[in-house]
Design an enzyme around this catalytic site. Sequence first.
Site, PDB file in Angstrom:
ATOM      1  N   GLU A 112       1.166  -1.012   0.125  1.00 49.65           N
ATOM      2  CA  GLU A 112      -0.252  -0.050   0.256  1.00 49.65           C
ATOM      3  C   GLU A 112       0.952   0.829  -0.324  1.00 49.65           C
ATOM      4  O   GLU A 112       2.381   1.095   0.317  1.00 49.65           O
ATOM      5  CB  GLU A 112      -0.792   0.383   1.569  1.00 49.65           C
ATOM      6  CG  GLU A 112      -1.928  -1.098   1.309  1.00 49.65           C
ATOM      7  CD  GLU A 112      -2.670  -0.450   2.568  1.00 49.65           C
ATOM      8  OE1 GLU A 112      -3.335  -1.609   3.015  1.00 49.65           O
ATOM      9  OE2 GLU A 112      -2.235   0.021   3.447  1.00 49.65           O
ATOM     10  N   CYS A 126       2.877   8.256   2.053  1.00 47.24           N
ATOM     11  CA  CYS A 126       3.365   7.275   2.217  1.00 47.24           C
ATOM     12  C   CYS A 126       3.586   5.901   2.106  1.00 47.24           C
ATOM     13  O   CYS A 126       2.834   6.058   1.933  1.00 47.24           O
ATOM     14  CB  CYS A 126       2.210   7.085   3.815  1.00 47.24           C
ATOM     15  SG  CYS A 126       2.474   5.960   4.835  1.00 47.24           S
ATOM     16  N   CYS A 180      -2.105   1.865   7.793  1.00 49.25           N
ATOM     17  CA  CYS A 180      -1.735   1.139   6.827  1.00 49.25           C
ATOM     18  C   CYS A 180      -1.536  -0.695   6.742  1.00 49.25           C
ATOM     19  O   CYS A 180      -1.621  -0.421   8.670  1.00 49.25           O
ATOM     20  CB  CYS A 180      -0.170   1.298   5.977  1.00 49.25           C
ATOM     21  SG  CYS A 180       0.412   2.433   4.930  1.00 49.25           S
TER      22      CYS A 180
END
Length: 358
Positions: A89, A115, A346
């Site tokens: 991700e 991120c 995440c």
Amino acid sequence: MKTKKIIQDFTKEELEKQITPNFRVKQIYHWIYHKYATSFDEMKNLPQKLRESLANQYTLTPLKQLMVQNSKDGSRKYLYELHDGHTVEAVLLLMKNKTYHEDGSLKHQERYTVCISSQVGCKVGCAFCLTAKSGFMRNLTAGEIVEQVRMIKKDNNIDANRRVNLVYMGMGEPLDNLEEVVKSVKIFSDLEGMAIATHRQTISTSGLSTKIEKLGKMELGINLAISLHAVDDALRATLMPINKAYNIASIIDAVKNFPVNDRKRVMFEYLVIKDVNDDISAAKKLLSLLDGIKAKVNLIYFNPYGGTKFERPTKEDMNKFQDFLTKRGLHCTIRESKGLDISAACGQLREQALEKEV
Ligand code: SAH
Ligand code: SF4
């Protein structure tokens, strides 16, 4: 069939050893990182022969976008598939919206933070973390890390020259993949490439003290964030088993030796879990622990997911914790839950996708 090399895995200097004449490398870098090219065929200022030979040796598209989730606050979360079928991700966080003056002229551009993930899964195995649940698969290569940002910039039409900040706070423990992570930091900061200055990049770690020391000695100018989450070793070890190998004192020592930019501070992340570590006595201990360190504290609300025994703290306890620290002179912020409605922590999007498969 021989698998092709990922061209984003290489620094400019490395490519100059592989591609002649050298000046072509700058052009290629420009196509990759400024124009977000997805095929060598687009690189029209390269001779056809070179384009063909590059296409035979390298791939430009190591990731495939599988899913994207939009948050109400403008953040977007992406799930990518790697060439071997594993998934990771990355999240685009919209930190500030575009603003205009009264006359309609532009006052501020949007501010973005991306991120990124550094591993598929994670070995550290923290009790509160969804990424840890499915174990560790493998390290990402530098190119697979770099590509997350390139794809997000392309997908959101973020101009190559627009400033973005990077945080290595996605899946995985970046210091457990130090070599490839450091390489990605260098590729990101290359002035011919994305030119993301190292002081705009933050590496977050669960506290691998010896690797923090090693990273510090490299003098990259990067920012450091420590996922502390507890102030005494016994509790920390139950939340983060890594604490048995690297205790709190060893982390504090490593941080004290870490070169910190004059205008920056080391960020201590403190994930607040209801009735576990949200008591004011913990805030007191935290204050003394960070005494003498150029530190700032970022409090994070625990973000619950199906099957976890932990709970989100109350807003009141969170504010009390923050007040205690700020009143005593410690910089302390509460992390805005960017993209909370898209399961911000995440690992959560990937988990949803895996659940759908079974
Ligand atoms: N492995 C590194 C980098 C990943 S950062 C590290 O741990 O620092 C991942 C961040 O998300 C960490 O600060 C972690 O504490 C936080 N996190 C993990 N699970 C979470 C959850 N359920 N809710 C909120 N934050 C979480
Ligand atoms: Fe790994 Fe960080 Fe999750 Fe801990 S919090 S399991 S170190 S990704």
